[in-house]
Design a protein around this motif. Structure first.
Motif, short mmCIF file in Angstrom:
data_model
loop_
_atom_site.label_atom_id
_atom_site.label_comp_id
_atom_site.label_asym_id
_atom_site.label_seq_id
_atom_site.Cartn_x
_atom_site.Cartn_y
_atom_site.Cartn_z
N UNK A 274 2.29 -47.26 83.85
CA UNK A 274 2.69 -48.10 82.71
C UNK A 274 3.92 -47.57 81.97
N UNK A 275 4.80 -46.86 82.68
CA UNK A 275 5.98 -46.27 82.06
C UNK A 275 7.24 -47.07 82.38
N UNK A 276 7.05 -48.32 82.75
CA UNK A 276 8.16 -49.18 83.15
C UNK A 276 8.74 -49.98 81.99
N UNK A 277 8.22 -49.78 80.78
CA UNK A 277 8.62 -50.60 79.63
C UNK A 277 10.14 -50.67 79.50
N UNK A 278 10.64 -51.87 79.33
CA UNK A 278 12.06 -52.16 79.12
C UNK A 278 12.90 -52.00 80.37
#
Length: 540
Positions: A274-278
């Protein structure tokens, strides 16, 4: 009071550091060209500066690539009476080994293809895709004046070279401090490049800000993990950390915290959930040549660094981190594939596609890691090296095509505007369809062989059930790739349909090379796969 004095003769002699200049020449060539590019910016006449910067960047990358081939061929050394492929250089701060030098090669190829896209000027009426003056407010009179006077941001070339040398350094770092410095060197220029789009300036500036915040989170987590790793092992050297992990007698919580924090920092860089933000916002807003450069180069450098940290430093603790990576791989594959289906923008769709591919790469990552002695077996390292090669070249080719589909406002990335592209330009649409089929892992494309290698590595490591999940997600992901092909060839265009710009020879060469490599590696993957196998293991 008795004073004591220490004379110069009482001090131990300080020896000069030993630098293996021949082995590190590719790094020095790119770094030197980047510094020289800054000098060119200061003193070269503006009328021919763009051409000078282009030639400087291209020549430097070609020279560095030629030297990289020489370094790769001369890696075998005798250590402790046995043959080793690679050595530790620069006082132990860099590991010049097979995987690292192979990564240099593909990063330089990605850099060269990206520089050709940076140099494209025909699509914007004789100007590049980058704004003339970044300090001008979007839509202001100053910006209009810069366009009228045909001002160009030629600084993009040395910035890209600095990012490229950071990627190369990141892939071969042998201690955590060098790795952190490399992370910053590759990231800071990219933050600037993301905000320099000539059109849709506000969207581009938003992408730059979001990428900066994303990178800041990545760096902070990674740095905190480095501090805890040093507290546990008493050293920044990866081999020393491995020794401390193997012989650990305490500090279990500190070790686990270090692994977790460093993993988060690196997973940010590869775009894993879940570190794909933006990440999709950055892909969409950045100038498309920069997006291509990031999609291929940053992911490749970050994955090699991830392999090096977890296989060299934390290999003795694999039972602690491997289950978490498996969970992240599953989440990343599903999220990238499912969310891609709902995308209506081509660049955002390719962004979520890159997230899904990060998941497939993680499947290979948790598989069978083996050393050079297992040269006949597909390992995590060799499979990921091959996959990164195929994915990176196909991605650059896909984004190169995105720059050519246009309307009156410049690039048109809404999928509805791509309807009927196959009738307007069958060759261009066919090339994009080939890249989509490769991303989907369809046979006779490089993407199929790439997925086969990472799934083979996972299967060899006993993760057959993860391979089954990967195959099912690949089938799901094929839907949105095929949807684009159907849209281009079997859907009536809206109005007059999309406008296809005529590129210069630069973009044409990039697309042609990407098509040939994508198709060629699907038919004859042996030479590149053998090179990846021959790269061997990481040195310690």
């Amino acid at each position: 009071m008795i004073a004591s004095y220490v004379t110069a003769t009482d001090m131990p002699p300080i020896s000069a550091p030993h630098i293996e200049y021949a082995l590190l020449a590719p790094l020095f060539i790119i770094a030197g060209a980047a510094v020289l590019g800054v000098v060119v910016e200061a003193f070269w006449p503006r009328s021919t500066r763009f051409l000078a910067q282009t030639i400087l960047a291209v020549v430097a990358i070609i020279a560095a690539f030629g030297d990289t081939i020489w370094v790769f061929q001369d890696l075998d050394v005798i250590e402790g009476g046995r043959l080793a492929r690679g050595t530790v250089a620069a006082e132990g701060s860099l590991a010049i080994d097979g995987p690292g030098v192979f990564a240099w090669g593909i990063l330089l190829i990605f850099g060269l293809m990206s520089m050709l896209l940076f140099a494209e000027r025909r699509l914007e009426g004789g100007l590049s895709a980058f704004t003339g003056r970044a300090a001008d407010a979007p839509g202001s009179a100053a910006e209009a004046e810069a366009v009228k006077n045909r001002v160009e941001h030629t600084e993009v070339f040395p910035l890209a070279l600095f990012a490229l040398v950071g990627m190369m350094l990141f892939a071969t770092s042998n201690d955590l401090l060098t790795m952190f410095v490399a992370l910053e060197v590759l990231s800071l220029p990219l933050y600037l490049l993301c905000g320099l789009a000539r059109r849709r300036r506000l969207l581009s500036q938003e992408a730059a800000l979001k990428y900066f915040l994303l990178g800041a989170f990545s760096s902070v987590f990674f740095l905190y993990g480095i501090a805890l790793a040093y507290g546990f092992a008493g050293s920044f050297r990866l081999s020393d950390i491995d020794l401390a992990v193997t012989n650990r007698t305490g500090g279990e919580n500190m070790l686990l915290a270090a692994i977790a924090l460093m993993a988060v920092g690196l997973l940010f860089k590869i775009g894993a959930a879940p570190f794909h933000t933006w990440t999709p916002d950055v892909y969409q807003g950045a100038p498309t040549p920069v997006t291509a450069f990031m999609a291929a180069g940053t992911k490749a450098a970050a994955f090699i660094a991830l392999l090096r940290v977890f296989f060299v430093a934390f290999g003795g603790s694999s039972w602690d981190w491997r289950p978490i990576i498996v969970v992240i791989a599953i989440i990343t594959m599903f999220l990238g594939a499912v969310v891609s289906i709902s995308q209506t923008d081509v660049k955002r769709m390719l962004a979520y596609s890159s997230i899904a591919h990060a998941g497939f790469l993680l499947v290979g990552f948790v598989g069978a890691y083996a050393g050079a002695a297992d040269s006949n077996r597909v390992t995590s390292v060799s499979s990921i090296l091959f996959y990164l090669t195929v994915y990176g070249i196909s991605s650059i080719g896909a984004f190169a095509i995105v720059t050519l589909v246009r309307d009156s406002g410049g690039e048109t990335t809404h999928l509805s505007k791509w309807a009927g592209l196959g009738k307007k330009s069958p060759l261009l649409a066919g090339s994009f369809a080939l890249f989509m089929l490769s991303f989907a892992g369809i046979p006779l494309t490089g993407g199929f062989i790439g997925k086969w290698t990472v799934f083979s590595a996972a299967w060899s490591g006993g993760f057959w059930w993860l391979v089954v999940i990967g195959v099912l997600v690949s089938a799901l992901a094929a839907y949105f790739y095929v949807r684009v092909i159907v849209l281009m060839f079997f859907t009536d265009p809206v109005g007059d349909g999309p406008t296809v710009a005529v590129p210069s020879i630069l973009t044409t060469v990039v697309i042609a090379v990407a098509v040939v490599v994508t198709f060629g590696l699907g038919i004859i993957p042996g030479p590149v796969l053998d090179l990846a196998q021959h790269a061997g293991a990481f040195v310690r």
